[in-house]
Design a protein around this motif. Structure first.
Motif, PDB file in Angstrom:
ATOM      1  N   ARG A   1      -4.661   8.991 -94.204  1.00 44.82           N
ATOM      2  CA  ARG A   1      -5.261   7.898 -94.732  1.00 44.82           C
ATOM      3  C   ARG A   1      -5.844   6.903 -93.576  1.00 44.82           C
ATOM      4  O   ARG A   1      -5.342   6.671 -92.461  1.00 44.82           O
ATOM      5  CB  ARG A   1      -4.878   6.979 -96.019  1.00 44.82           C
ATOM      6  CG  ARG A   1      -4.329   7.885 -97.022  1.00 44.82           C
ATOM      7  CD  ARG A   1      -3.654   6.982 -97.908  1.00 44.82           C
ATOM      8  NE  ARG A   1      -3.168   7.996 -99.421  1.00 44.82           N
ATOM      9  CZ  ARG A   1      -2.444   7.304-100.108  1.00 44.82           C
ATOM     10  NH1 ARG A   1      -1.957   5.900-100.156  1.00 44.82           N
ATOM     11  NH2 ARG A   1      -2.012   8.247-101.079  1.00 44.82           N
ATOM     12  N   ASN A   2      -7.163   6.374 -93.813  1.00 43.78           N
ATOM     13  CA  ASN A   2      -7.580   5.228 -92.607  1.00 43.78           C
ATOM     14  C   ASN A   2      -6.668   4.244 -92.783  1.00 43.78           C
ATOM     15  O   ASN A   2      -5.981   3.725 -93.769  1.00 43.78           O
ATOM     16  CB  ASN A   2      -8.966   4.792 -93.368  1.00 43.78           C
ATOM     17  CG  ASN A   2     -10.106   5.899 -93.133  1.00 43.78           C
ATOM     18  OD1 ASN A   2      -9.651   6.774 -92.215  1.00 43.78           O
ATOM     19  ND2 ASN A   2     -10.871   6.029 -93.546  1.00 43.78           N
ATOM     20  N   ASN A   3      -6.501   3.665 -91.541  1.00 43.12           N
ATOM     21  CA  ASN A   3      -5.297   2.460 -91.216  1.00 43.12           C
ATOM     22  C   ASN A   3      -4.010   2.804 -91.415  1.00 43.12           C
ATOM     23  O   ASN A   3      -2.986   1.943 -91.348  1.00 43.12           O
ATOM     24  CB  ASN A   3      -5.734   1.430 -92.371  1.00 43.12           C
ATOM     25  CG  ASN A   3      -7.169   0.545 -92.313  1.00 43.12           C
ATOM     26  OD1 ASN A   3      -7.714   0.478 -91.045  1.00 43.12           O
ATOM     27  ND2 ASN A   3      -7.768   0.520 -93.206  1.00 43.12           N
ATOM     28  N   GLU A   4      -3.781   4.148 -91.498  1.00 44.07           N
ATOM     29  CA  GLU A   4      -2.387   4.495 -91.076  1.00 44.07           C
ATOM     30  C   GLU A   4      -2.167   5.092 -89.808  1.00 44.07           C
ATOM     31  O   GLU A   4      -3.120   5.498 -88.838  1.00 44.07           O
ATOM     32  CB  GLU A   4      -1.944   5.766 -92.215  1.00 44.07           C
ATOM     33  CG  GLU A   4      -1.873   5.329 -93.609  1.00 44.07           C
ATOM     34  CD  GLU A   4      -1.479   6.323 -94.539  1.00 44.07           C
ATOM     35  OE1 GLU A   4      -1.080   6.132 -95.640  1.00 44.07           O
ATOM     36  OE2 GLU A   4      -1.435   7.474 -94.178  1.00 44.07           O
ATOM     37  N   LEU A   5      -0.973   5.207 -89.456  1.00 43.90           N
ATOM     38  CA  LEU A   5      -0.456   5.597 -87.931  1.00 43.90           C
ATOM     39  C   LEU A   5      -0.208   7.402 -88.091  1.00 43.90           C
ATOM     40  O   LEU A   5       0.236   7.881 -88.975  1.00 43.90           O
ATOM     41  CB  LEU A   5       0.822   5.096 -87.870  1.00 43.90           C
ATOM     42  CG  LEU A   5       0.992   3.543 -87.597  1.00 43.90           C
ATOM     43  CD1 LEU A   5       2.219   3.011 -87.143  1.00 43.90           C
ATOM     44  CD2 LEU A   5      -0.387   2.956 -86.320  1.00 43.90           C
ATOM     45  N   ILE A   6      -0.605   7.708 -87.057  1.00 46.73           N
ATOM     46  CA  ILE A   6      -0.331   9.186 -86.715  1.00 46.73           C
ATOM     47  C   ILE A   6       0.351   9.260 -85.216  1.00 46.73           C
ATOM     48  O   ILE A   6       0.282   8.248 -84.479  1.00 46.73           O
ATOM     49  CB  ILE A   6      -1.573  10.092 -86.655  1.00 46.73           C
ATOM     50  CG1 ILE A   6      -2.646   9.678 -85.583  1.00 46.73           C
ATOM     51  CG2 ILE A   6      -2.233  10.195 -88.110  1.00 46.73           C
ATOM     52  CD1 ILE A   6      -3.735  10.663 -85.569  1.00 46.73           C
ATOM     53  N   LEU A   7       0.974  10.493 -85.017  1.00 50.54           N
ATOM     54  CA  LEU A   7       1.810  10.653 -83.951  1.00 50.54           C
ATOM     55  C   LEU A   7       1.645  11.840 -83.249  1.00 50.54           C
ATOM     56  O   LEU A   7       1.859  12.994 -83.912  1.00 50.54           O
ATOM     57  CB  LEU A   7       3.403  10.285 -84.294  1.00 50.54           C
ATOM     58  CG  LEU A   7       4.292  10.375 -82.895  1.00 50.54           C
ATOM     59  CD1 LEU A   7       4.229   9.039 -82.389  1.00 50.54           C
ATOM     60  CD2 LEU A   7       5.754  10.528 -83.564  1.00 50.54           C
ATOM     61  N   VAL A   8       1.253  11.748 -81.984  1.00 51.95           N
ATOM     62  CA  VAL A   8       1.028  13.202 -81.317  1.00 51.95           C
ATOM     63  C   VAL A   8       1.965  13.044 -79.907  1.00 51.95           C
ATOM     64  O   VAL A   8       1.928  12.036 -79.219  1.00 51.95           O
ATOM     65  CB  VAL A   8      -0.368  13.265 -80.763  1.00 51.95           C
ATOM     66  CG1 VAL A   8      -0.660  14.805 -80.134  1.00 51.95           C
ATOM     67  CG2 VAL A   8      -1.386  13.249 -81.907  1.00 51.95           C
TER      68      VAL A   8
END
Length: 210
Positions: free
Chosen positions: A69-76
């Motif tokens: 979702r927008n304004n959430e964090l993702i991790l790469v």
């Protein structure tokens, strides 16, 4: 909350949520009564990069749409990114190097995870009738298959205090077993009002415990 249910330990077959595109499906003998057992897995939402990402690009292209979702964090890898727009599509605009992580290049095919950990999690079988949610009395849940027969129908399963890891994160998936029992003399029908509900406490990676 970016947790998801999967049908396989490799986390390649996610169950659908909100539609019937990939349901947890079973066929029952309603005349004599029967049951269906299945092992399922809980893991953080994930997909993969559809193309390489430079250290300065703010557009992330992924292989499939997920529940980010927008304004959430993702991790790469170890870099956190904040989704600014495009969540739920194949192309997201992000803020790079979030939470004092460092923007670096990432190869095509790298995993893209939800940027949160989860703990105090539970699973429940829920049935909705005329807009009212209630425990599903066809459903039994257990961490191991051998204990399904003794599980209470309709009772939620807490995975927070069992033998599995206390925190679900990018490298950990939990497993449990579900049994749906169709009573004898049940009329022929499609029972589409049952779902498995996962509850957990969400913790941003910047505030990890321990």
């Amino acid at each position: 909350m970016a947790l998801h249910l999967y049908e396989d330990a490799q986390l390649t077959r996610p169950l659908s949520e909100g539609d019937m595109s990939a349901p947890d499906f079973a066929v029952f003998d309603g005349e004599h009564g029967s049951y269906s057992d299945k092992q399922l897995y809980i893991a953080v939402e994930r997909t993969r990069l559809a193309e390489a990402l430079t250290d300065s690009s703010t557009v992330v292209r992924v292989q499939d749409t997920r529940r980010f979702r927008n304004n959430e964090l993702i991790l790469v890898d170890s870099e956190q990114m904040l989704i600014l727009s495009g969540a739920g599509t194949l192309q997201m605009t992000v803020q790079r190097g979030y939470n004092q992580t460092f923007p670096v290049g990432h190869d095509s095919g790298k995993l893209v995870h939800s940027g949160y950990n989860y703990l105090a999690y539970s699973v429940a079988g829920i049935e909705t009738t005329d807009g009212v949610m209630q425990p599903c009395l066809w459903c039994q849940l257990s961490e191991v298959r051998e204990n399904l027969g003794g599980a209470v129908f309709g009772q939620a399963l807490s995975l927070a205090s069992g033998s599995q890891p206390p925190i679900v994160h990018q490298d950990v998936a939990l497993s449990f077993w579900r049994r749906f029992t169709c009573p004898a003399n049940t009329p022929v029908q499609y029972k589409l009002n049952v779902k498995l509900q996962v509850m957990a406490l969400e913790i941003p990676l910047a505030f990890q415990i321990g």
